[in-house]
Design a protein around this motif. Structure first.
Motif, PDB file in Angstrom:
ATOM      1  N   ASP A   1     110.849 -21.701 -37.724  1.00  0.00           N
ATOM      2  CA  ASP A   1     111.731 -21.515 -38.886  1.00  0.00           C
ATOM      3  C   ASP A   1     110.921 -21.311 -40.161  1.00  0.00           C
ATOM      4  O   ASP A   1     111.237 -20.451 -40.993  1.00  0.00           O
ATOM      5  N   ARG A   2     109.874 -22.102 -40.306  1.00  0.00           N
ATOM      6  CA  ARG A   2     109.040 -21.994 -41.505  1.00  0.00           C
ATOM      7  C   ARG A   2     108.342 -20.632 -41.572  1.00  0.00           C
ATOM      8  O   ARG A   2     108.267 -20.008 -42.641  1.00  0.00           O
TER       9      ARG A   2
ATOM     10  N   LEU B   1     112.152 -18.190 -31.533  1.00  0.00           N
ATOM     11  CA  LEU B   1     111.709 -16.986 -32.235  1.00  0.00           C
ATOM     12  C   LEU B   1     112.601 -15.795 -31.906  1.00  0.00           C
ATOM     13  O   LEU B   1     113.082 -15.095 -32.802  1.00  0.00           O
ATOM     14  N   THR B   2     112.834 -15.546 -30.621  1.00  0.00           N
ATOM     15  CA  THR B   2     113.586 -14.348 -30.242  1.00  0.00           C
ATOM     16  C   THR B   2     115.058 -14.432 -30.618  1.00  0.00           C
ATOM     17  O   THR B   2     115.715 -13.403 -30.800  1.00  0.00           O
ATOM     18  N   ASP B   3     115.579 -15.641 -30.746  1.00  0.00           N
ATOM     19  CA  ASP B   3     116.998 -15.804 -31.092  1.00  0.00           C
ATOM     20  C   ASP B   3     117.208 -16.123 -32.567  1.00  0.00           C
ATOM     21  O   ASP B   3     118.322 -16.403 -33.001  1.00  0.00           O
ATOM     22  N   HIS B   4     116.151 -16.078 -33.360  1.00  0.00           N
ATOM     23  CA  HIS B   4     116.287 -16.425 -34.773  1.00  0.00           C
ATOM     24  C   HIS B   4     117.126 -15.367 -35.482  1.00  0.00           C
ATOM     25  O   HIS B   4     116.901 -14.160 -35.321  1.00  0.00           O
ATOM     26  N   PRO B   5     118.102 -15.767 -36.285  1.00  0.00           N
ATOM     27  CA  PRO B   5     118.988 -14.781 -36.930  1.00  0.00           C
ATOM     28  C   PRO B   5     118.299 -13.865 -37.918  1.00  0.00           C
ATOM     29  O   PRO B   5     118.833 -12.793 -38.244  1.00  0.00           O
ATOM     30  N   ASP B   6     117.127 -14.241 -38.405  1.00  0.00           N
ATOM     31  CA  ASP B   6     116.437 -13.413 -39.396  1.00  0.00           C
ATOM     32  C   ASP B   6     115.373 -12.489 -38.798  1.00  0.00           C
ATOM     33  O   ASP B   6     114.627 -11.848 -39.543  1.00  0.00           O
ATOM     34  N   ILE B   7     115.326 -12.419 -37.481  1.00  0.00           N
ATOM     35  CA  ILE B   7     114.414 -11.487 -36.820  1.00  0.00           C
ATOM     36  C   ILE B   7     115.118 -10.138 -36.671  1.00  0.00           C
ATOM     37  O   ILE B   7     116.256 -10.059 -36.214  1.00  0.00           O
ATOM     38  N   ALA B   8     114.420  -9.065 -37.053  1.00  0.00           N
ATOM     39  CA  ALA B   8     115.023  -7.731 -37.017  1.00  0.00           C
ATOM     40  C   ALA B   8     114.687  -6.961 -35.744  1.00  0.00           C
ATOM     41  O   ALA B   8     115.404  -6.022 -35.379  1.00  0.00           O
TER      42      ALA B   8
ATOM     43  N   ILE C   1     103.958 -13.810 -35.240  1.00  0.00           N
ATOM     44  CA  ILE C   1     103.281 -13.562 -33.966  1.00  0.00           C
ATOM     45  C   ILE C   1     103.236 -14.854 -33.162  1.00  0.00           C
ATOM     46  O   ILE C   1     102.846 -15.905 -33.671  1.00  0.00           O
ATOM     47  N   LYS C   2     103.622 -14.750 -31.892  1.00  0.00           N
ATOM     48  CA  LYS C   2     103.497 -15.883 -30.986  1.00  0.00           C
ATOM     49  C   LYS C   2     102.528 -15.472 -29.866  1.00  0.00           C
ATOM     50  O   LYS C   2     102.898 -14.741 -28.952  1.00  0.00           O
ATOM     51  N   PRO C   3     101.250 -15.917 -29.921  1.00  0.00           N
ATOM     52  CA  PRO C   3     100.307 -15.598 -28.841  1.00  0.00           C
ATOM     53  C   PRO C   3     100.527 -16.507 -27.636  1.00  0.00           C
ATOM     54  O   PRO C   3     101.191 -17.543 -27.732  1.00  0.00           O
ATOM     55  N   SER C   4      99.964 -16.107 -26.507  1.00  0.00           N
ATOM     56  CA  SER C   4     100.048 -16.935 -25.309  1.00  0.00           C
ATOM     57  C   SER C   4      99.346 -18.270 -25.531  1.00  0.00           C
ATOM     58  O   SER C   4      98.291 -18.338 -26.167  1.00  0.00           O
TER      59      SER C   4
END
Length: 491
Positions: A45-46, A216-223, A175-178
């Protein structure tokens, strides 16, 4: 001494909200060499909030395309200047050879330079319309905050395939790395700051995929979501994107065929097939994991290939004499060995390899393995191994070769080995694959599109058109007459 890394959020090193960390194990020594944040949805979120604010801030949104291009070129220069440090981080995280990783980092720099050159080529159009007194034009605008999820096998390089066009288009990102290979991405993130990008444009949050991936993938502010990884995780990402009505680019797995005809240059084909499956320990999305070989040359070709496989040197990835380093992590090692065992159970013959090897310092290795007697219905011919395991299938006619090549649900890469020019073009047209290599293998470039058919993914990465995947079109209508006709003439 164990190094500790922190998330990068809003231009600053940020400890995880809950204060927890994950150990990063060097696959050569099997020792913990670093710790990365075990982040939570609170950290996501941050980071998304920081990226959203940066997207609206004039420091990024208001700069000219020329200035954005200069930042991109500067980033490319910094990647090149720090290629050794970046390569070393990846070797420690995933066990690939330093020689390969250094070469990758130098190529990665070119991605930022290439897309930097496209920043000021983003143009709208003036459209002729039939309505008198109206002027219509289009604007090409960035999408917003892009979620980028990258795998462990080549993190910095595969990140560039997403980040370079996204930044060139004016987006910001999280970015979310492995969790198996995060340190090189965090090292790279320092270079983004050094290049002069505004705070919050690029953010990195580390952690377990199951714990923070959905946040991350379900965050409402991701385009938009850009993902590279396995089919199972990719499907979950695609579903999450669909629920939010947002686009997604997915580069998933492969079961790529190398098709060798009897008229091929066999010396070249042996090298191409061996490199296609055994380089990088087979831990590559385009690994040529299926060899389709003409009956007339089957036995001789397999014998020559097995001879090469037996002479591949496994060992310390920092040693220039090493061809292949250890398997990147223990779960992947166990998966590879399970797949070899399954091949035996299905009736395949192990022509060479098939065993695990413990390295001098404890690293986990799998011998380059060739399975013969494989048929198209076997799981070893249908499922991705992501390791140095080759399945050999025979064919007698061109028609049969096409059928075998297209007999899986994957379609990422394919190799064709023949000296018949007509056959090369016929096969390239009929094989269902996003990339087809003729008398070569595993060639990619920032100037050319890359992606797959069917279960191998959605969308493309690379090439000029890729920047369109990070832009949206706005149509603007202007009444040039200064007069608005009454909506209801009788009133």
């Amino acid at each position: 001494m164990t190094a500790r890394y922190e998330n990068l959020i809003d231009g600053h090193d940020c400890p995880p909200a809950q204060g927890a960390y994950l150990d990063s194990e060097n696959p050569w020594t099997t020792q913990v060499w670093a710790q990365i944040p075990r982040s939570t949805p609170e950290d996501i979120d941050r980071a998304v909030a920081a990226a959203s604010a940066a997207f609206r801030n004039a420091a990024w949104a208001g700069i000219s395309a020329t200035k954005r291009a200069a930042l991109m070129r500067r980033l490319g220069d910094l990647v090149e200047a720090n290629a050794k440090e970046l390569a070393l981080a990846e070797v420690r995280d995933n066990g690939k050879t330093y020689t390969e990783m250094l070469r990758q980092m130098l190529n990665t720099a070119e991605w930022y330079r290439y897309y930097g050159g496209l920043c000021d080529k983003i143009e709208g159009r003036v459209i002729p319309v039939e309505a008198p007194g109206h002027f219509n034009y289009t604007l090409r605008e960035p999408l917003g905050v892009i979620a980028m999820i990258i795998p462990w096998n080549s993190p910095v390089r595969l990140l560039a395939w997403k980040l370079a066009p996204a930044l060139a288009a004016g987006n910001t990102c999280v970015i979310k790395p492995s969790e198996h290979a995060s340190t090189s991405t965090l090292t790279f993130a320092r270079l983004v700051r050094e290049a002069g990008f505004p705070d919050g444009v690029v953010n990195v949050v580390c952690g377990l995929g199951a714990e923070i991936g959905p946040a991350l993938t379900d965050h409402p502010d991701i385009a938009k979501v850009a993902f590279t990884g396995g089919v199972g995780s990719g499907t979950a990402v695609y579903v999450a994107a669909a629920k939010r009505m947002r686009p997604a680019t997915l580069e998933l797995g492969g079961k790529s065929p190398n098709i060798v005809f009897a008229d091929a240059d066999l010396d070249a084909a042996v090298q191409g097939v061996a490199g296609g499956i055994f380089a990088s320990g087979g831990q590559s999305c385009v690994a040529g994991s299926r060899l389709l070989v003409a009956d007339a040359i089957h036995d001789a070709f397999v014998a020559r290939l097995a001879d090469v496989a037996r002479r591949i040197r496994m060992g310390d990835p920092m040693d220039a004499a090493t061809h292949v380093g250890p398997v990147a992590n223990r779960p992947q090692f166990e998966h590879i060995m399970k797949m070899i065992s399954m091949a035996r159970d299905e009736g395949a013959t192990i022509a060479c390899g098939g065993e695990s090897v413990t390295g001098a310092q404890g690293g986990l290795f799998v011998q380059p393995t060739i399975c013969t007697g494989v048929t198209a219905d076997m799981r070893i011919a249908q499922e991705e191994v992501f390791g140095p395991v080759l399945s050999v299938l025979r064919f007698s006619t061109e028609e049969e070769a096409v059928a075998l090549a297209n007999s899986t649900r994957f379609g990422l890469g394919a190799g064709i080995w023949t000296t018949d020019v007509g056959r090369a073009h016929r096969m390239a047209a009929r094989v269902r694959s996003g990339s087809v290599w003729v008398n070569t293998y595993r060639m990619t470039s920032q100037t050319s599109p890359f992606g797959g058919f069917d279960l191998s993914g959605v969308g493309r990465e690379g090439g000029q058109a890729m920047i369109d995947a990070y832009l949206q079109t706005k149509s603007v209508w202007v009444n040039t007459t200064g007069v608005m006709a009454p909506a209801f003439p009788s009133l």
